[in-house]
Motif scaffolding. Structure first.
Motif, PDB file in Angstrom:
ATOM      1  N   MET A  13      -8.304  39.785  -6.625  1.00 13.04           N
ATOM      2  CA  MET A  13      -7.927  40.088  -5.249  1.00 13.04           C
ATOM      3  C   MET A  13      -8.636  39.178  -4.245  1.00 13.04           C
ATOM      4  SD  MET A  13      -5.594  42.159  -5.616  1.00 13.04           S
ATOM      5  CE  MET A  13      -5.184  43.069  -4.165  1.00 13.04           C
ATOM      6  N   ARG A  14      -9.582  38.380  -4.709  1.00 13.68           N
ATOM      7  CA  ARG A  14     -10.148  37.327  -3.865  1.00 13.68           C
ATOM      8  C   ARG A  14      -9.183  36.165  -3.950  1.00 13.68           C
ATOM      9  NH1 ARG A  14     -14.808  34.868  -4.625  1.00 13.68           N
ATOM     10  NH2 ARG A  14     -14.226  33.864  -2.698  1.00 13.68           N
ATOM     11  N   SER A  15      -8.228  36.134  -3.093  1.00 16.03           N
ATOM     12  CA  SER A  15      -7.070  35.253  -3.198  1.00 16.03           C
ATOM     13  C   SER A  15      -7.409  33.778  -3.157  1.00 16.03           C
ATOM     14  CB  SER A  15      -6.091  35.571  -2.079  1.00 16.03           C
ATOM     15  OG  SER A  15      -5.741  36.919  -2.156  1.00 16.03           O
ATOM     16  N   PHE A  16      -8.290  33.364  -2.273  1.00 12.18           N
ATOM     17  CA  PHE A  16      -8.512  31.941  -2.074  1.00 12.18           C
ATOM     18  C   PHE A  16      -9.274  31.288  -3.220  1.00 12.18           C
ATOM     19  CE2 PHE A  16      -8.003  33.607   2.297  1.00 12.18           C
ATOM     20  CZ  PHE A  16      -6.808  32.984   2.565  1.00 12.18           C
ATOM     21  N   SER A  17      -9.912  32.078  -4.060  1.00  8.58           N
ATOM     22  CA  SER A  17     -10.590  31.518  -5.229  1.00  8.58           C
ATOM     23  C   SER A  17      -9.728  31.658  -6.481  1.00  8.58           C
ATOM     24  CB  SER A  17     -11.938  32.213  -5.445  1.00  8.58           C
ATOM     25  OG  SER A  17     -11.731  33.579  -5.734  1.00  8.58           O
ATOM     26  N   ASN A  18      -8.519  32.145  -6.312  1.00 10.69           N
ATOM     27  CA  ASN A  18      -7.637  32.398  -7.442  1.00 10.69           C
ATOM     28  C   ASN A  18      -6.615  31.271  -7.581  1.00 10.69           C
ATOM     29  OD1 ASN A  18      -5.834  33.414  -9.313  1.00 10.69           O
ATOM     30  ND2 ASN A  18      -5.964  35.496  -8.520  1.00 10.69           N
ATOM     31  N   PHE A 102      -7.138  39.377   0.970  1.00 12.95           N
ATOM     32  CA  PHE A 102      -5.775  39.406   0.442  1.00 12.95           C
ATOM     33  C   PHE A 102      -4.755  39.379   1.577  1.00 12.95           C
ATOM     34  CE2 PHE A 102      -2.011  41.629  -1.222  1.00 12.95           C
ATOM     35  CZ  PHE A 102      -1.705  40.780  -2.279  1.00 12.95           C
ATOM     36  N   ALA A 103      -5.012  40.128   2.642  1.00 17.55           N
ATOM     37  CA  ALA A 103      -4.108  40.136   3.801  1.00 17.55           C
ATOM     38  C   ALA A 103      -4.120  38.789   4.507  1.00 17.55           C
ATOM     39  CB  ALA A 103      -4.510  41.250   4.768  1.00 17.55           C
ATOM     40  N   GLN A 104      -5.251  38.118   4.525  1.00 14.07           N
ATOM     41  CA  GLN A 104      -5.323  36.779   5.105  1.00 14.07           C
ATOM     42  C   GLN A 104      -4.433  35.825   4.316  1.00 14.07           C
ATOM     43  OE1 GLN A 104      -9.484  35.793   4.988  1.00 14.07           O
ATOM     44  NE2 GLN A 104     -10.016  37.314   6.549  1.00 14.07           N
TER      45      GLN A 104
END
Length: 175
Positions: A13-18, A102-104
């Motif tokens: 759920m940490r989107s930018f590191s995924n 996640f919303a970002q």
């Protein structure tokens, strides 16, 4: 390890590191720039090179897609704008006021797509109002694709900057 933990380990759920987020971002913009008003770009190029039947096919497909897009905008456009405004406002609040990563990530995918949607609607109106065909239609489609690609470049750049900032900030806090 239970099912819930396995899913959330796979879908971080940490989107930018995924990595999956960045693959999805690339896929979204690749598809968005490939289709101009729902018409594959290679169709426009083929009509440009050969004329004749490919050009007739292009004009028919553009007419169908423009009519479809404008029909939806005319019949339920205000409802769509209202719902999208509510969703985007909620997303902005959740993303940047409550600082949910996640919303970002979803906002940084969705907001530029709204810009492309409005560009598409404007292009469809111009094509229908001016009755564009032939070279003028292809020129307008090329311009729309260039504008879409510009929006995509800016969106990817801003998303990359924000993602790096988030990763560096969270990474520094985690140590």
């Amino acid at each position: 390890m239970d099912w819930y933990s396995a899913v959330f380990e796979l879908i971080d759920m940490r989107s930018f590191s995924n990595l999956w987020y960045w693959i999805a971002l690339a896929a979204v913009w690749s598809q968005t720039s490939r289709y101009v008003l729902g018409v594959p770009y290679d169709m426009i190029q083929r009509a440009d090179r050969h004329g004749g039947q490919p050009e007739i096919d292009l004009e028919d497909m553009v007419r169908i897609n423009c009519n479809r897009l404008l029909y939806v905008a005319n019949t339920s456009g205000l409802w769509i704008v209202g719902i999208l405004a509510m969703l985007m406002t909620s997303m902005i609040l959740i993303a940047f006021v409550y600082d949910v990563e996640f919303a970002q990530a979803v906002f940084l995918l969705g907001a530029p797509m709204l810009v492309v949607g409005f560009l598409s609607l404007n292009t469809a109106r111009v094509i229908q109002e001016q009755g564009l065909t032939g070279k003028a239609l292809r020129k307008r489609m090329h311009r729309h694709r260039t504008a879409t690609q510009f929006v995509g470049m800016v969106a990817i750049f801003v998303t990359a900057l924000w993602g790096m900032y988030q990763n560096m900030t969270i990474g520094a806090l985690g140590q």
